[in-house]
Design a protein around this motif. Sequence first.
Motif, PDB file in Angstrom:
ATOM      1  N   THR A 137       0.839  -1.206   0.000  1.00 44.70           N
ATOM      2  CA  THR A 137       0.000   0.000   0.000  1.00 44.70           C
ATOM      3  C   THR A 137       0.872   1.253   0.000  1.00 44.70           C
ATOM      4  OG1 THR A 137      -0.179  -0.116   2.422  1.00 44.70           O
ATOM      5  CG2 THR A 137      -1.931  -1.130   1.142  1.00 44.70           C
ATOM      6  N   GLY A 138       2.053   1.153   0.599  1.00 45.36           N
ATOM      7  CA  GLY A 138       2.979   2.288   0.591  1.00 45.36           C
ATOM      8  C   GLY A 138       3.402   2.660  -0.815  1.00 45.36           C
ATOM      9  N   VAL A 141       0.341   4.425  -2.572  1.00 42.57           N
ATOM     10  CA  VAL A 141       0.066   5.755  -2.021  1.00 42.57           C
ATOM     11  C   VAL A 141       1.247   6.697  -2.258  1.00 42.57           C
ATOM     12  CG1 VAL A 141      -0.608   7.002   0.064  1.00 42.57           C
ATOM     13  CG2 VAL A 141      -1.517   4.749  -0.350  1.00 42.57           C
ATOM     14  N   ARG A 278       5.218   8.103   3.084  1.00 35.09           N
ATOM     15  CA  ARG A 278       4.211   7.122   2.691  1.00 35.09           C
ATOM     16  C   ARG A 278       4.836   5.749   2.466  1.00 35.09           C
ATOM     17  NH1 ARG A 278      -0.671   9.905   0.303  1.00 35.09           N
ATOM     18  NH2 ARG A 278      -0.381  12.075   0.887  1.00 35.09           N
ATOM     19  N   LEU A 279       5.983   5.725   1.817  1.00 30.97           N
ATOM     20  CA  LEU A 279       6.640   4.445   1.548  1.00 30.97           C
ATOM     21  C   LEU A 279       7.440   3.955   2.755  1.00 30.97           C
ATOM     22  CD1 LEU A 279       7.238   2.210  -0.480  1.00 30.97           C
ATOM     23  CD2 LEU A 279       9.196   3.555  -1.284  1.00 30.97           C
ATOM     24  N   ALA A 282       5.272   2.902   5.806  1.00 30.65           N
ATOM     25  CA  ALA A 282       4.482   1.710   5.469  1.00 30.65           C
ATOM     26  C   ALA A 282       5.363   0.468   5.453  1.00 30.65           C
ATOM     27  CB  ALA A 282       3.801   1.902   4.117  1.00 30.65           C
ATOM     28  N   SER A 333      -0.646   5.784   4.060  1.00 28.66           N
ATOM     29  CA  SER A 333      -0.118   4.533   3.509  1.00 28.66           C
ATOM     30  C   SER A 333      -0.308   3.362   4.467  1.00 28.66           C
ATOM     31  CB  SER A 333       1.361   4.694   3.159  1.00 28.66           C
ATOM     32  OG  SER A 333       2.127   5.001   4.301  1.00 28.66           O
TER      33      SER A 333
END
Length: 420
Positions: A137-138, A141, A278-279, A282, A333
């Motif tokens: 998901t990271g 997003v 976000r990455l 996550a 994320s």
Amino acid sequence: MKTTKNRWLIALSAIAIHLSIGAAYAYSVYQNPISSQLGWAGSQVAIAFTIMMALAGTSAAFFGKFVERSGPRKSAIVAAVLFGIGQAGSGVAIALESLPLFLLTYGLFSGLGLGIGYISPVSTLIKWFPDRRGLATGMAVLGFGTGALITAPVAASLINSIGITSTFYLLGVCYFTFMVLGALYIAPPPEGWMPESMKRNMASGKKIIKKDLAQLTSKEAVKTKRFWMLWSMMLINTTAGIMMISVASPMAQEVVGLSAAAAATMVGIMGIFNGGGRLGWAAASDYIGRPTVFIIFFSIQIVAFFTLPFTTNAILFTIMILLVVSCYGGGFSNLPAFIGDLFGTKQLGSIHGYLLTTWSLGGVFGPVLVTQIRERTDSYIPVFYVFATLILFAFVISILLRMDIKKSEKEAQQREHAVS
């Protein structure tokens, strides 16, 4: 269980969709050129963005069940059509010099496409990455957060060379194409599928995969206290992040005396921290757990908001703002993976949509709170104390939620031992 699909290409498809809709955040590039060319007031032009952002969260909630029922491919194609019409249609509105049509296209159609497109690939992506939910998901997003960074310079260059109208036409077609290409490949894995490495690790006992706490429908999920605890945490985290993004430049200039140029540079770096957060956050959550990550978010922000009122050093001030923004991006994320952990993947898209109402509300509350406090006190300092209090409240909720999860996991283990 074999599949002809490659999960990394599934992730790339999700990124293509999110990159396209994330371009909506580059709206500021259009504002001055539109005002100069058509003579519309800046406040009138800004309404389109407000409508779009308000609809993004609410449409995600409203169409969540449609996404679950129709599947990721059909949902993403619907999103592509709506978002493409919204962007290309904005060119028609500019050509006709029609503000109502511009509000309808960029505001309404783009907003609907944005909300549906945001949640369309997420639940599918989580099913393809049961071993790395956070990372999966990271990546998607991150694509959403990066969309504006790519689009802003491209759109600015196109406006100068071919004009606003043609820019909207060209980019609208590009967004539509990328989203459809992503939609055509994306599909859920076969029931019970898991990657070979995960099977080997489980068979050897090298890695134990945690089971989801429950498998709930969206109706069942919203009746639980865990849903509302997560909703409250997301609302506060989102409100704080959007508040900071909305006034970072004037705030930095007033509080620590940054020049306009330095403040503009800081805003650009904020985009990197928003996307990187976000990455990074996550991916980290796959190892330390989603509850722990949210506790870290609020711990960082408590320190930041209590430190900012006393900060006179521009570098320290900038670091604190960047940390808050990274937590804002990380919240988005981590949310889908956290939903999967708590409520399962049965109707993850629909539950995700309901929780994204915090996006719309935070987009209103954040800017309104900071503007009202600044106008009434003639200072940004009280803003920090107000948000420190809110974050402290969220921190307590995050601790309670983690305790509740640990308790449920322990009870589940005891039941398993009793059965065996």
